[in-house]
Design a protein around this motif. Structure first.
Motif, mmCIF file in Angstrom:
data_model
loop_
_atom_site.group_PDB
_atom_site.id
_atom_site.type_symbol
_atom_site.label_atom_id
_atom_site.label_comp_id
_atom_site.label_asym_id
_atom_site.label_seq_id
_atom_site.Cartn_x
_atom_site.Cartn_y
_atom_site.Cartn_z
ATOM 1 N N HIS A 167 -11.703 -5.255 17.024
ATOM 2 C CA HIS A 167 -13.236 -5.495 16.407
ATOM 3 C C HIS A 167 -13.187 -6.305 16.339
ATOM 4 O O HIS A 167 -12.810 -7.163 15.930
ATOM 5 C CB HIS A 167 -14.072 -3.830 16.214
ATOM 6 C CG HIS A 167 -13.352 -2.666 16.751
ATOM 7 N ND1 HIS A 167 -13.746 -1.904 17.521
ATOM 8 C CD2 HIS A 167 -12.886 -1.836 16.407
ATOM 9 C CE1 HIS A 167 -13.383 -0.925 17.867
ATOM 10 N NE2 HIS A 167 -12.626 -0.653 16.786
ATOM 11 N N CYS A 208 -20.431 -6.041 18.047
ATOM 12 C CA CYS A 208 -18.819 -5.939 17.814
ATOM 13 C C CYS A 208 -19.174 -6.742 18.625
ATOM 14 O O CYS A 208 -19.447 -6.736 19.420
ATOM 15 C CB CYS A 208 -17.828 -4.610 18.073
ATOM 16 S SG CYS A 208 -16.350 -4.590 18.428
ATOM 17 N N GLU A 210 -15.561 -8.098 19.703
ATOM 18 C CA GLU A 210 -14.405 -8.380 20.515
ATOM 19 C C GLU A 210 -14.978 -6.684 21.776
ATOM 20 O O GLU A 210 -14.433 -5.525 21.082
ATOM 21 C CB GLU A 210 -14.206 -7.924 19.763
ATOM 22 C CG GLU A 210 -11.966 -8.430 20.025
ATOM 23 C CD GLU A 210 -11.960 -9.733 20.632
ATOM 24 O OE1 GLU A 210 -11.774 -10.462 19.394
ATOM 25 O OE2 GLU A 210 -11.622 -9.942 21.500
ATOM 26 N N LEU A 211 -14.695 -6.929 22.862
ATOM 27 C CA LEU A 211 -14.562 -6.149 24.205
ATOM 28 C C LEU A 211 -13.082 -5.097 23.716
ATOM 29 O O LEU A 211 -12.397 -5.140 23.502
ATOM 30 C CB LEU A 211 -13.815 -6.583 25.345
ATOM 31 C CG LEU A 211 -14.378 -5.367 26.515
ATOM 32 C CD1 LEU A 211 -15.528 -4.689 26.718
ATOM 33 C CD2 LEU A 211 -13.811 -6.222 27.995
ATOM 34 N N CYS A 212 -14.215 -3.737 22.705
ATOM 35 C CA CYS A 212 -12.678 -2.513 22.820
ATOM 36 C C CYS A 212 -12.902 -1.689 23.138
ATOM 37 O O CYS A 212 -12.448 -0.738 22.666
ATOM 38 C CB CYS A 212 -13.614 -2.597 20.656
ATOM 39 S SG CYS A 212 -14.950 -2.154 20.585
ATOM 40 N N HIS A 216 -18.608 -0.057 23.762
ATOM 41 C CA HIS A 216 -17.895 -1.546 22.834
ATOM 42 C C HIS A 216 -19.771 -2.232 22.848
ATOM 43 O O HIS A 216 -20.079 -2.750 21.337
ATOM 44 C CB HIS A 216 -17.320 -2.830 23.654
ATOM 45 C CG HIS A 216 -18.051 -3.928 23.376
ATOM 46 N ND1 HIS A 216 -17.295 -4.553 22.453
ATOM 47 C CD2 HIS A 216 -18.411 -5.022 23.570
ATOM 48 C CE1 HIS A 216 -17.747 -5.991 22.093
ATOM 49 N NE2 HIS A 216 -18.380 -6.244 22.911
ATOM 50 N N MET A 219 -22.302 -0.648 20.257
ATOM 51 C CA MET A 219 -20.819 -0.733 18.267
ATOM 52 C C MET A 219 -22.088 -1.834 17.697
ATOM 53 O O MET A 219 -21.852 -3.200 17.330
ATOM 54 C CB MET A 219 -20.236 -0.902 18.846
ATOM 55 C CG MET A 219 -19.138 -0.900 16.922
ATOM 56 S SD MET A 219 -17.065 -0.419 17.369
ATOM 57 C CE MET A 219 -16.472 -1.123 16.020
#
Ligand SMILES: [Cu+2]
Length: 240
Positions: A167, A208, A210-212, A216, A219
């Protein structure tokens, strides 16, 4: 030939002046609520000031060439071959390479040193990412929360990690961003310079970056910056 250079140069200077004027006049930045935000915004401005003449140079040559040397014949034939000018190529490479090397040092290394050289912190906050929420803990106080609450004008060290995938810890109002990586602890420092809440200004949020996965974009966690007294009261209430 000299006349063409002169006209293109005038166009370049004109476009550069317009570009620099707009870049410095248009408000580009959201709320800056930390000392680190000032460092990062000034780096951004410096890179823009340096980058605009390079961009407008390409633009000026392109515009001038297309408008001046366009064929007006119905069925144009190929023009005479164009031969390169090594001196011009060398000058272009020297100037742009010089600029690139310069920005590695300033704002690159200089900015990193300003952000990270001082490891001292008044408060440590641990942040753990997992799909798809943030867990925030205050080891000093034994507090666990789903939000970040900070005292103003105190240097905070965030210790960031993840339990599943990568993340990224990002607070827009502070500008700082650091990856949250499973198995290791990454660090980032923030010194808030003004109070604020997510309800008043959505840049006060942990997001967040960072593509998670599916959750996402949701988040997030609210960030609140309080006066020291209010922060102490919050700690008193949140303590288990
Ligand atoms: Cu994410």
């Amino acid at each position: 030939m000299g006349r063409h250079y002169l006209k293109a140069a005038i166009l370049w200077i004109l476009l550069t002046a317009i570009g620099e004027f707009l870049a410095l006049r248009i408000p580009l930045f959201p709320t800056a609520a930390a000392e680190e935000a000032r460092i990062i915004d000034s780096s951004f401005i410096l890179l823009m000031i340096l980058g605009i003449p390079v961009f407008t140079f390409v633009l000026a040559v392109l515009i001038y060439t297309l408008s001046t040397f366009r064929s007006r014949e119905e069925a144009p034939e190929d023009g005479p071959p164009v031969h390169g000018r090594p001196a011009v190529a060398l000058l272009w490479i020297t100037i742009t390479a010089g600029l690139a090397i310069y920005v590695i040092f300033n704002p690159g290394l200089k900015g990193l040193a300003e952000l990270r050289a001082n490891q001292r912190a008044d408060l440590v906050v641990r942040v753990e990412g997992s799909r798809w929420f943030w867990k925030v803990t205050y080891p000093e106080y034994g507090i666990t929360a789903r939000e970040i609450v900070l005292p103003v004008h105190r240097r905070v060290r965030f210790e960031v990690t993840s339990v599943d995938v990568v993340h990224s810890f990002w607070v827009p109002a502070f500008r700082v961003k650091i990856d949250a990586v499973p198995g290791i602890v990454t660090r980032v420092f923030v010194t808030p310079t003004q109070t604020g809440t997510f309800q008043e200004d959505y840049h006060f949020r942990l997001q967040c970056a960072e593509l998670c996965g599916l959750g996402h974009s949701m988040m997030t966690a609210p960030v609140t910056v309080l006066e020291q007294g209010e922060f102490d009261a919050w700690v008193g209430k949140a303590k288990p």
